[in-house]
Design a protein around this motif. Structure first.
Motif, PDB file in Angstrom:
ATOM      1  N   GLU A  29      18.453  43.245  20.425  1.00 38.01           N
ATOM      2  CA  GLU A  29      19.878  43.108  20.689  1.00 38.01           C
ATOM      3  C   GLU A  29      20.623  44.433  20.515  1.00 38.01           C
ATOM      4  OE1 GLU A  29      23.034  40.483  18.376  1.00 38.01           O
ATOM      5  OE2 GLU A  29      21.621  39.295  19.555  1.00 38.01           O
ATOM      6  N   ARG A  30      21.443  44.778  21.510  1.00 42.23           N
ATOM      7  CA  ARG A  30      22.282  45.974  21.477  1.00 42.23           C
ATOM      8  C   ARG A  30      21.530  47.216  20.984  1.00 42.23           C
ATOM      9  NH1 ARG A  30      26.112  44.794  25.023  1.00 42.23           N
ATOM     10  NH2 ARG A  30      26.954  42.713  24.654  1.00 42.23           N
ATOM     11  N   PRO A  31      20.403  47.535  21.605  1.00 41.64           N
ATOM     12  CA  PRO A  31      19.632  48.707  21.150  1.00 41.64           C
ATOM     13  C   PRO A  31      20.407  50.005  21.284  1.00 41.64           C
ATOM     14  CG  PRO A  31      18.817  47.955  23.265  1.00 41.64           C
ATOM     15  CD  PRO A  31      19.765  46.901  22.776  1.00 41.64           C
ATOM     16  N   GLY A  32      21.362  50.052  22.192  1.00 45.05           N
ATOM     17  CA  GLY A  32      22.153  51.258  22.386  1.00 45.05           C
ATOM     18  C   GLY A  32      22.981  51.639  21.171  1.00 45.05           C
ATOM     19  N   GLU A  33      23.166  50.703  20.248  1.00 41.01           N
ATOM     20  CA  GLU A  33      23.914  51.001  19.025  1.00 41.01           C
ATOM     21  C   GLU A  33      23.037  51.672  17.968  1.00 41.01           C
ATOM     22  OE1 GLU A  33      26.359  47.839  17.560  1.00 41.01           O
ATOM     23  OE2 GLU A  33      26.888  47.147  19.578  1.00 41.01           O
ATOM     24  N   GLU A  34      21.752  51.799  18.253  1.00 38.51           N
ATOM     25  CA  GLU A  34      20.843  52.489  17.345  1.00 38.51           C
ATOM     26  C   GLU A  34      20.783  53.971  17.709  1.00 38.51           C
ATOM     27  OE1 GLU A  34      18.897  50.834  14.626  1.00 38.51           O
ATOM     28  OE2 GLU A  34      20.739  49.729  15.120  1.00 38.51           O
ATOM     29  N   THR A  74      12.443  46.702  25.319  1.00 40.41           N
ATOM     30  CA  THR A  74      12.416  47.534  24.120  1.00 40.41           C
ATOM     31  C   THR A  74      12.372  46.641  22.884  1.00 40.41           C
ATOM     32  OG1 THR A  74      13.473  49.316  22.869  1.00 40.41           O
ATOM     33  CG2 THR A  74      14.939  47.701  23.884  1.00 40.41           C
ATOM     34  N   SER A  75      11.761  47.152  21.832  1.00 40.36           N
ATOM     35  CA  SER A  75      11.757  46.443  20.552  1.00 40.36           C
ATOM     36  C   SER A  75      12.766  47.049  19.585  1.00 40.36           C
ATOM     37  CB  SER A  75      10.348  46.464  19.934  1.00 40.36           C
ATOM     38  OG  SER A  75       9.859  47.783  19.881  1.00 40.36           O
ATOM     39  N   VAL A  76      13.557  47.997  20.073  1.00 46.61           N
ATOM     40  CA  VAL A  76      14.663  48.542  19.278  1.00 46.61           C
ATOM     41  C   VAL A  76      15.761  47.484  19.227  1.00 46.61           C
ATOM     42  CG1 VAL A  76      16.440  50.342  19.151  1.00 46.61           C
ATOM     43  CG2 VAL A  76      14.104  50.918  19.877  1.00 46.61           C
ATOM     44  N   CYS A  77      16.328  47.264  18.041  1.00 40.84           N
ATOM     45  CA  CYS A  77      17.295  46.174  17.868  1.00 40.84           C
ATOM     46  C   CYS A  77      18.316  46.550  16.803  1.00 40.84           C
ATOM     47  CB  CYS A  77      16.554  44.897  17.471  1.00 40.84           C
ATOM     48  SG  CYS A  77      17.614  43.437  17.311  1.00 40.84           S
ATOM     49  N   LYS A 104      11.283  47.612  16.165  1.00 43.70           N
ATOM     50  CA  LYS A 104      10.681  48.901  15.856  1.00 43.70           C
ATOM     51  C   LYS A 104      11.777  49.970  15.873  1.00 43.70           C
ATOM     52  CE  LYS A 104       6.297  47.511  15.837  1.00 43.70           C
ATOM     53  NZ  LYS A 104       6.537  46.088  16.038  1.00 43.70           N
ATOM     54  N   PRO A 105      11.605  51.071  15.145  1.00 43.95           N
ATOM     55  CA  PRO A 105      12.612  52.130  15.158  1.00 43.95           C
ATOM     56  C   PRO A 105      12.599  52.894  16.487  1.00 43.95           C
ATOM     57  CG  PRO A 105      10.723  52.809  13.857  1.00 43.95           C
ATOM     58  CD  PRO A 105      10.487  51.383  14.226  1.00 43.95           C
ATOM     59  N   VAL A 106      13.682  53.601  16.739  1.00 44.56           N
ATOM     60  CA  VAL A 106      13.760  54.455  17.923  1.00 44.56           C
ATOM     61  C   VAL A 106      12.685  55.539  17.818  1.00 44.56           C
ATOM     62  CG1 VAL A 106      15.195  56.110  19.172  1.00 44.56           C
ATOM     63  CG2 VAL A 106      16.231  54.035  18.190  1.00 44.56           C
ATOM     64  N   GLY A 107      11.978  55.757  18.909  1.00 40.60           N
ATOM     65  CA  GLY A 107      10.928  56.777  18.917  1.00 40.60           C
ATOM     66  C   GLY A 107      10.182  56.749  20.232  1.00 40.60           C
ATOM     67  N   ASP A 108       9.254  57.640  20.400  1.00 41.29           N
ATOM     68  CA  ASP A 108       8.482  57.697  21.634  1.00 41.29           C
ATOM     69  C   ASP A 108       7.814  56.352  21.917  1.00 41.29           C
ATOM     70  OD1 ASP A 108       9.201  60.320  21.854  1.00 41.29           O
ATOM     71  OD2 ASP A 108       7.275  61.143  21.171  1.00 41.29           O
ATOM     72  N   GLY A 109       7.908  55.920  23.165  1.00 42.36           N
ATOM     73  CA  GLY A 109       7.306  54.645  23.549  1.00 42.36           C
ATOM     74  C   GLY A 109       8.157  53.435  23.233  1.00 42.36           C
TER      75      GLY A 109
END
Length: 327
Positions: free
Chosen positions: A65-70, A17-20, A31-36
């Motif tokens: 890093e820690r995408p679950g916090e987003e 994932t590129s969510v960080c 990248k922000p949380v979203g589809d894909g």
């Protein structure tokens, strides 16, 4: 320096994932949380399969890093049956092993317990120190606090995890900061002996980011950083540069002895505008030197048995494979 051995590994690059949770001023990967925003299991499996068929030996798992916090990210994990991305990555590491690829995970900051767990399914792991300096580009990135990163490097050493770290050059640090950062890595390695390689990576400005208009370091300044690394780091620590981001042929003479992981299957998702060189191109870059493929775990750590016993059959099989390739 002619005749030195230059090493590289063949890998597949899997950015789950590129969510960080960090907000680095120079990053275009986030990248922000979203589809894909999350690689699907079937996509990962297909890349692993293609990598195995192409003779790759390493599966490089990396993600923000820690995408679950987003906010909102957990929904995408739950859709594939997970509550934590580390659990997802752990299971994918096991799938990589089953297909004959050695996992190397770079997940950002992890606790000692998380590192110990991932040691059971990883031949090596990594975390870029980047810099020990406190710079504006890291102002909104709690995971880039130098003390936090240093602590993880030390935890990995205590756990005997063969480890990769490195510097990101040109993000607002000074030459003195680079010297201090390298000295810190050298000191940690002298204490624990687990640093396989130090990447010296040149910052490539990305349009649309906070530092998108900033110039990167000059060729000579980058060369001086490589020379500094070779002078400061213990001899058994490899100095690596990414061959797709710098004029590797020029910098080999400065003390570089590893060209990192290159992939015949996947792109550099963090720097997609810079394609990996093909193996034949690596041979051209290393003309006059001995070019050798290696695993993501260096030979001395194989000899020391610095890996989980369950990984032994695959490590020994792949080690024999790359040794025979050069006979």
């Amino acid at each position: 320096m002619q005749g030195r051995t230059i090493t590289y590994s063949k890998n597949v690059f899997l950015p789950l994932t590129s969510v960080c949770h960090n907000r680095c001023g120079y990053c275009s990967f986030r990248k922000p949380v979203g589809d894909g925003c999350l690689m699907a299991p079937e996509e990962v499996r297909e890349i692993l399969r293609l990598g195995a068929e192409a003779g790759c030996t390493e599966a490089l798992f990396t993600f923000g890093e820690r995408p679950g916090e987003e906010e909102g990210f957990e929904r995408y994990l739950s859709e594939i049956g997970y509550g934590d991305i580390l659990d997802y990555c752990f299971d994918l590491c096991r799938e990589a092993i089953a297909l004959g690829l050695l996992p190397h995970t770079n997940a950002g900051i992890m606790t000692a317990d998380e590192l110990a767990r991932f040691r059971t399914v990883n031949a090596s792991m990594g975390l870029m120190l980047e810099t020990t300096a406190r710079i504006p580009a890291h102002a909104n990135s709690p995971g880039k606090d130098p003390d936090v990163r240093i602590r993880m490097l030390e935890d990995a050493g205590r756990l005997k995890i063969p480890f990769t770290t490195g510097l990101l050059v040109g993000i607002g640090e000074t030459s003195a900061d680079r010297s201090e950062s390298l000295g810190t890595i050298a000191s940690i390695h002298r204490s624990y002996g687990h640093i396989q390689e130090v990447i010296i990576q040149n910052f490539c400005p990305k349009p649309g980011t906070q530092m998108g208009e900033d110039g990167t370091v000059t060729k000579e300044e980058f060369a001086e950083t490589i020379r500094m690394a070779r002078a400061i780091l213990p001899e058994d620590v490899a100095v690596q540069i990414p061959p797709n981001l710098a004029d590797a042929r020029y910098f080999l003479k400065c003390g570089v002895n590893d060209l990192g992981g290159v992939s015949p299957v996947t792109v550099d998702y963090i720097n997609p505008e810079h394609p990996w060189p093909e193996i034949e191109r690596l041979k051209e870059i290393a003309a006059g030197y001995t070019l050798r493929e290696r695993l993501c775990i260096y030979p001395r750590y194989i000899k020391r048995g610095w890996f989980d016993p369950a990984l032994a059959p695959l490590i020994m099989q792949l080690d024999k494979q790359v040794q025979e390739y050069h006979l």
